[in-house]
Design a protein around this motif. Structure first.
Motif, PDB file in Angstrom:
ATOM      1  N   VAL A  49       1.769  19.828  54.116  1.00  0.00           N
ATOM      2  CA  VAL A  49       2.844  21.117  54.463  1.00  0.00           C
ATOM      3  C   VAL A  49       2.988  21.888  53.166  1.00  0.00           C
ATOM      4  O   VAL A  49       3.039  21.450  51.935  1.00  0.00           O
ATOM      5  CB  VAL A  49       4.026  20.224  54.775  1.00  0.00           C
ATOM      6  CG1 VAL A  49       5.128  21.416  55.256  1.00  0.00           C
ATOM      7  CG2 VAL A  49       3.988  19.269  55.655  1.00  0.00           C
ATOM      8  N   TYR A  50       3.013  23.110  53.254  1.00  0.00           N
ATOM      9  CA  TYR A  50       3.028  24.219  52.461  1.00  0.00           C
ATOM     10  C   TYR A  50       4.156  24.918  52.610  1.00  0.00           C
ATOM     11  O   TYR A  50       4.330  25.516  53.705  1.00  0.00           O
ATOM     12  CB  TYR A  50       1.933  24.976  52.141  1.00  0.00           C
ATOM     13  CG  TYR A  50       2.010  25.954  51.120  1.00  0.00           C
ATOM     14  CD1 TYR A  50       1.705  25.253  49.817  1.00  0.00           C
ATOM     15  CD2 TYR A  50       2.239  27.401  51.324  1.00  0.00           C
ATOM     16  CE1 TYR A  50       1.971  26.438  48.784  1.00  0.00           C
ATOM     17  CE2 TYR A  50       2.460  28.161  50.103  1.00  0.00           C
ATOM     18  CZ  TYR A  50       2.191  27.749  48.786  1.00  0.00           C
ATOM     19  OH  TYR A  50       2.394  28.504  47.697  1.00  0.00           O
ATOM     20  N   PHE A  51       5.045  25.024  51.653  1.00  0.00           N
ATOM     21  CA  PHE A  51       6.389  26.214  51.605  1.00  0.00           C
ATOM     22  C   PHE A  51       6.172  27.338  50.720  1.00  0.00           C
ATOM     23  O   PHE A  51       5.834  26.829  49.439  1.00  0.00           O
ATOM     24  CB  PHE A  51       7.515  25.269  51.268  1.00  0.00           C
ATOM     25  CG  PHE A  51       7.803  24.138  52.193  1.00  0.00           C
ATOM     26  CD1 PHE A  51       8.745  24.322  53.309  1.00  0.00           C
ATOM     27  CD2 PHE A  51       7.377  22.906  51.883  1.00  0.00           C
ATOM     28  CE1 PHE A  51       9.025  23.270  54.059  1.00  0.00           C
ATOM     29  CE2 PHE A  51       7.713  22.011  52.558  1.00  0.00           C
ATOM     30  CZ  PHE A  51       8.694  22.052  53.798  1.00  0.00           C
ATOM     31  N   GLY A  52       6.260  28.532  50.730  1.00  0.00           N
ATOM     32  CA  GLY A  52       5.909  29.636  50.046  1.00  0.00           C
ATOM     33  C   GLY A  52       7.266  30.541  50.296  1.00  0.00           C
ATOM     34  O   GLY A  52       7.703  30.773  51.508  1.00  0.00           O
TER      35      GLY A  52
ATOM     36  N   SER B 205      17.498  27.034  46.073  1.00  0.00           N
ATOM     37  CA  SER B 205      16.098  26.647  46.713  1.00  0.00           C
ATOM     38  C   SER B 205      16.027  25.313  46.672  1.00  0.00           C
ATOM     39  O   SER B 205      15.879  24.710  45.336  1.00  0.00           O
ATOM     40  CB  SER B 205      14.725  27.489  46.343  1.00  0.00           C
ATOM     41  OG  SER B 205      13.770  27.008  47.092  1.00  0.00           O
ATOM     42  N   ASN B 206      15.711  24.426  47.824  1.00  0.00           N
ATOM     43  CA  ASN B 206      15.296  23.305  47.526  1.00  0.00           C
ATOM     44  C   ASN B 206      14.207  22.807  47.030  1.00  0.00           C
ATOM     45  O   ASN B 206      13.478  21.510  47.144  1.00  0.00           O
ATOM     46  CB  ASN B 206      15.807  22.237  49.001  1.00  0.00           C
ATOM     47  CG  ASN B 206      15.051  23.120  50.137  1.00  0.00           C
ATOM     48  OD1 ASN B 206      14.076  23.927  50.308  1.00  0.00           O
ATOM     49  ND2 ASN B 206      15.602  22.833  51.390  1.00  0.00           N
ATOM     50  N   ILE B 207      13.298  23.921  47.079  1.00  0.00           N
ATOM     51  CA  ILE B 207      11.680  23.515  46.518  1.00  0.00           C
ATOM     52  C   ILE B 207      11.897  23.842  45.029  1.00  0.00           C
ATOM     53  O   ILE B 207      10.587  23.990  44.458  1.00  0.00           O
ATOM     54  CB  ILE B 207      10.771  24.191  47.208  1.00  0.00           C
ATOM     55  CG1 ILE B 207      10.730  25.689  47.417  1.00  0.00           C
ATOM     56  CG2 ILE B 207      10.821  23.684  48.865  1.00  0.00           C
ATOM     57  CD1 ILE B 207       9.596  26.506  47.655  1.00  0.00           C
ATOM     58  N   ASP B 208      12.696  24.332  44.416  1.00  0.00           N
ATOM     59  CA  ASP B 208      12.739  24.669  42.912  1.00  0.00           C
ATOM     60  C   ASP B 208      12.834  23.186  42.179  1.00  0.00           C
ATOM     61  O   ASP B 208      14.066  22.772  42.133  1.00  0.00           O
ATOM     62  CB  ASP B 208      13.923  25.435  42.868  1.00  0.00           C
ATOM     63  CG  ASP B 208      14.124  26.266  41.352  1.00  0.00           C
ATOM     64  OD1 ASP B 208      13.284  25.890  40.620  1.00  0.00           O
ATOM     65  OD2 ASP B 208      15.011  27.026  41.120  1.00  0.00           O
ATOM     66  N   SER B 209      11.885  22.984  41.554  1.00  0.00           N
ATOM     67  CA  SER B 209      11.620  22.095  40.885  1.00  0.00           C
ATOM     68  C   SER B 209      11.921  22.330  39.230  1.00  0.00           C
ATOM     69  O   SER B 209      11.774  21.440  38.259  1.00  0.00           O
ATOM     70  CB  SER B 209      10.330  21.466  40.478  1.00  0.00           C
ATOM     71  OG  SER B 209       9.299  22.403  40.235  1.00  0.00           O
TER      72      SER B 209
ATOM     73  N   GLN C 250       2.873  16.043  45.084  1.00  0.00           N
ATOM     74  CA  GLN C 250       3.393  17.423  45.088  1.00  0.00           C
ATOM     75  C   GLN C 250       3.136  18.195  44.169  1.00  0.00           C
ATOM     76  O   GLN C 250       2.943  17.721  42.996  1.00  0.00           O
ATOM     77  CB  GLN C 250       5.013  17.086  44.875  1.00  0.00           C
ATOM     78  CG  GLN C 250       5.858  16.409  46.092  1.00  0.00           C
ATOM     79  CD  GLN C 250       7.189  16.518  46.256  1.00  0.00           C
ATOM     80  OE1 GLN C 250       7.829  16.132  45.366  1.00  0.00           O
ATOM     81  NE2 GLN C 250       7.828  16.919  47.314  1.00  0.00           N
ATOM     82  N   ASN C 251       3.040  19.418  44.449  1.00  0.00           N
ATOM     83  CA  ASN C 251       2.782  20.470  43.279  1.00  0.00           C
ATOM     84  C   ASN C 251       3.570  21.757  43.840  1.00  0.00           C
ATOM     85  O   ASN C 251       3.919  22.190  44.671  1.00  0.00           O
ATOM     86  CB  ASN C 251       1.354  21.073  43.376  1.00  0.00           C
ATOM     87  CG  ASN C 251       0.951  22.291  42.510  1.00  0.00           C
ATOM     88  OD1 ASN C 251       1.214  23.368  43.321  1.00  0.00           O
ATOM     89  ND2 ASN C 251       0.714  22.111  41.242  1.00  0.00           N
ATOM     90  N   THR C 252       4.410  22.205  42.420  1.00  0.00           N
ATOM     91  CA  THR C 252       5.168  23.420  42.686  1.00  0.00           C
ATOM     92  C   THR C 252       4.513  24.554  41.588  1.00  0.00           C
ATOM     93  O   THR C 252       3.865  24.337  40.569  1.00  0.00           O
ATOM     94  CB  THR C 252       6.719  23.164  42.338  1.00  0.00           C
ATOM     95  OG1 THR C 252       6.820  22.652  40.835  1.00  0.00           O
ATOM     96  CG2 THR C 252       7.131  22.071  43.298  1.00  0.00           C
TER      97      THR C 252
ATOM     98  N   GLY D 122       6.373  28.225  45.146  1.00  0.00           N
ATOM     99  CA  GLY D 122       5.744  27.442  46.463  1.00  0.00           C
ATOM    100  C   GLY D 122       5.634  26.150  46.021  1.00  0.00           C
ATOM    101  O   GLY D 122       5.927  25.618  44.887  1.00  0.00           O
ATOM    102  N   LEU D 123       5.706  25.257  47.215  1.00  0.00           N
ATOM    103  CA  LEU D 123       5.279  23.895  46.955  1.00  0.00           C
ATOM    104  C   LEU D 123       4.585  23.417  48.062  1.00  0.00           C
ATOM    105  O   LEU D 123       4.500  23.648  49.223  1.00  0.00           O
ATOM    106  CB  LEU D 123       6.893  23.177  47.288  1.00  0.00           C
ATOM    107  CG  LEU D 123       6.783  21.859  47.685  1.00  0.00           C
ATOM    108  CD1 LEU D 123       6.476  20.786  46.398  1.00  0.00           C
ATOM    109  CD2 LEU D 123       8.205  21.184  48.350  1.00  0.00           C
ATOM    110  N   LEU D 124       3.496  22.503  47.715  1.00  0.00           N
ATOM    111  CA  LEU D 124       2.740  21.788  48.417  1.00  0.00           C
ATOM    112  C   LEU D 124       3.018  20.427  48.394  1.00  0.00           C
ATOM    113  O   LEU D 124       2.999  19.719  47.281  1.00  0.00           O
ATOM    114  CB  LEU D 124       1.277  21.817  47.787  1.00  0.00           C
ATOM    115  CG  LEU D 124       0.176  21.364  48.675  1.00  0.00           C
ATOM    116  CD1 LEU D 124       0.094  21.628  50.218  1.00  0.00           C
ATOM    117  CD2 LEU D 124      -1.092  21.120  48.027  1.00  0.00           C
TER     118      LEU D 124
END
Length: 410
Positions: A69-72, A136-140, A118-120, A92-94
């Protein structure tokens, strides 16, 4: 203005209403409608055939499943906060989840195992907004490439008990609300007051889930607390987190509307991290989800209609908090699935979050988020989003954040 009493009143009204409805449903022995089990990303497709791009190669029924799943997203701080100069950023988050069912693979190993890579990449807006409730909940916060989860689980007593051990994200099973899963602000995925082992730094844990009956579940677990990076098996900070949660699912007797009430407690043992001492702390949380209106042509697989949720999580209950800068918070919101005619799989939501702070200024932060998530096809979702943060971290000017997220379920 203080928002603490506002949230307590919301929760009290909802609790009284839904406990009454739940007791009526129990007394009449209605059949419980089970909402879909929580997963990392929802698939709203009602087709029996999985038409995602890579499914024919990755998701064969041989015991091995790969779920990429990819989020951009592109977001900008349009006003206020720390600053607006150069405040338009891409992030982005993979997610790549690999699951192994050892029985289907005909291996002499019981149970199942899951690995989550996971990769951000890119940059989040927090340096420009300064919010405690990260936008943002994909912000690492710092880009990562890591194995975030690696665990083995086993069902016992005809699936009445599930046991799981390994590196886990606490928010997969605890302190989470299905109704709020499509919001982008991180507060809707895990309470910012918790300071608990979740994305981007899950930790080693053991947990068990017991199905007491079709409506009632009990979860309990022990986690290595306050992990700060992905290296090593344990954090070596000496602090252990114990957490338990009781979840009751029901349907109202009059309109057959599903609801969920969850109550949890946390206990943190003392420890030490580079920034200071971790105190002994006790906390509890209450979560309520209730469908208010259901469209006539909706199905159990895609329940179209209006739902409401609310959460309250005070951690400073005995004069000591495991996360003293944020001793208390609350969430509330509404979600409508299938709001527009002919768009039954789209989701629209409006939510608000509040945190109590102890760092000066207003000593609180209030956030409002509005979004519309359009399901283009079984692979692609597009989600415009707007957030307004009142006094980020209690000390910065009011901020306005707007952006667009794209989700690819490959």
């Amino acid at each position: 203005m203080r928002f603490q009493n506002f949230f307590q009143q919301i929760l009290l009204i909802l609790a009284l209403t839904m406990i009454q409805a739940a007791s009526q449903a129990w007394a009449q022995e209605e059949t419980t409608i089970e909402p879909p089990e929580r997963i990392v990303t929802e698939d709203f497709s009602t087709d029996a055939t999985d038409t995602r791009l890579l499914s024919p190669w990755l998701n064969k029924d041989n015991g091995f499943t790969a779920t990429p799943v990819y989020f951009g997203e592109v977001f900008t701080n349009a006003h206020g906060g720390i600053g607006t100069k150069h405040a338009t950023q891409y992030e982005g988050l993979l997610d790549l989840a690999l699951s192994f069912d050892f029985q289907k693979m005909e291996l002499p190993i019981p149970g199942r195992a899951t690995i989550l890579f996971q990769n951000t990449h890119g940059r989040g807006l927090n340096p420009y907004v300064g919010a405690t409730q990260i936008t943002s909940n994909i912000d690492s916060l710092d880009n990562i490439t890591q194995i975030s989860e690696l665990w083995w689980e086993l069902d016992l007593f005809d699936e009445a008990v599930m046991f799981r051990i390994g590196r886990q994200d606490l928010s997969t099973e605890f302190i989470t609300m299905e109704t709020a899963s499509d919001f982008i602000n991180s507060a809707f995925g895990l309470s910012p007051s918790a300071g608990l082992p979740s994305f981007p730094a899950p930790s080693s844990a053991a947990m068990a889930m017991i199905n007491l009956n079709p409506s009632l579940k009990f979860r309990t677990g022990v986690w290595d607390a306050f992990r700060t990076d992905e290296r090593g098996t344990f954090s070596q900070n000496g602090s252990i987190l114990f957490i338990s949660e009781l979840e009751y699912r029901y349907t109202t007797s009059r309109n057959q509307l599903p609801g969920i009430i969850s109550f949890g407690i946390t206990y943190e043992t003392p420890g030490e991290i580079p920034d200071g001492v971790i105190p002994r702390a006790f906390g509890y949380y209450l979560q309520i989800e209730q469908m208010l209106y259901r469209e006539a042509d909706s199905t159990d697989d895609n329940p179209q209609g209006l739902s409401l949720f609310a959460q309250h999580y005070p951690t400073n209950t005995n004069g000591s908090s495991s996360f003293p800068e944020i001793p208390e918070d609350g969430l509330a919101g509404i979600v409508y699935r299938g709001l527009l005619r002919g768009r039954d799989e789209d989701v629209a939501g409006a939510g608000l979050g509040w945190v109590k702070l102890t760092e000066g200024g207003t000593d609180e932060e209030f956030m409002v988020e509005l979004f519309y998530k359009a399901k283009i096809n079984s692979t692609l979702s597009v989600q415009p989003d707007i957030q307004y943060i009142n006094t980020p971290s209690g000390i910065y000017p009011n901020a306005l954040v707007v952006g667009l997220r794209v989700q690819l379920d490959l």
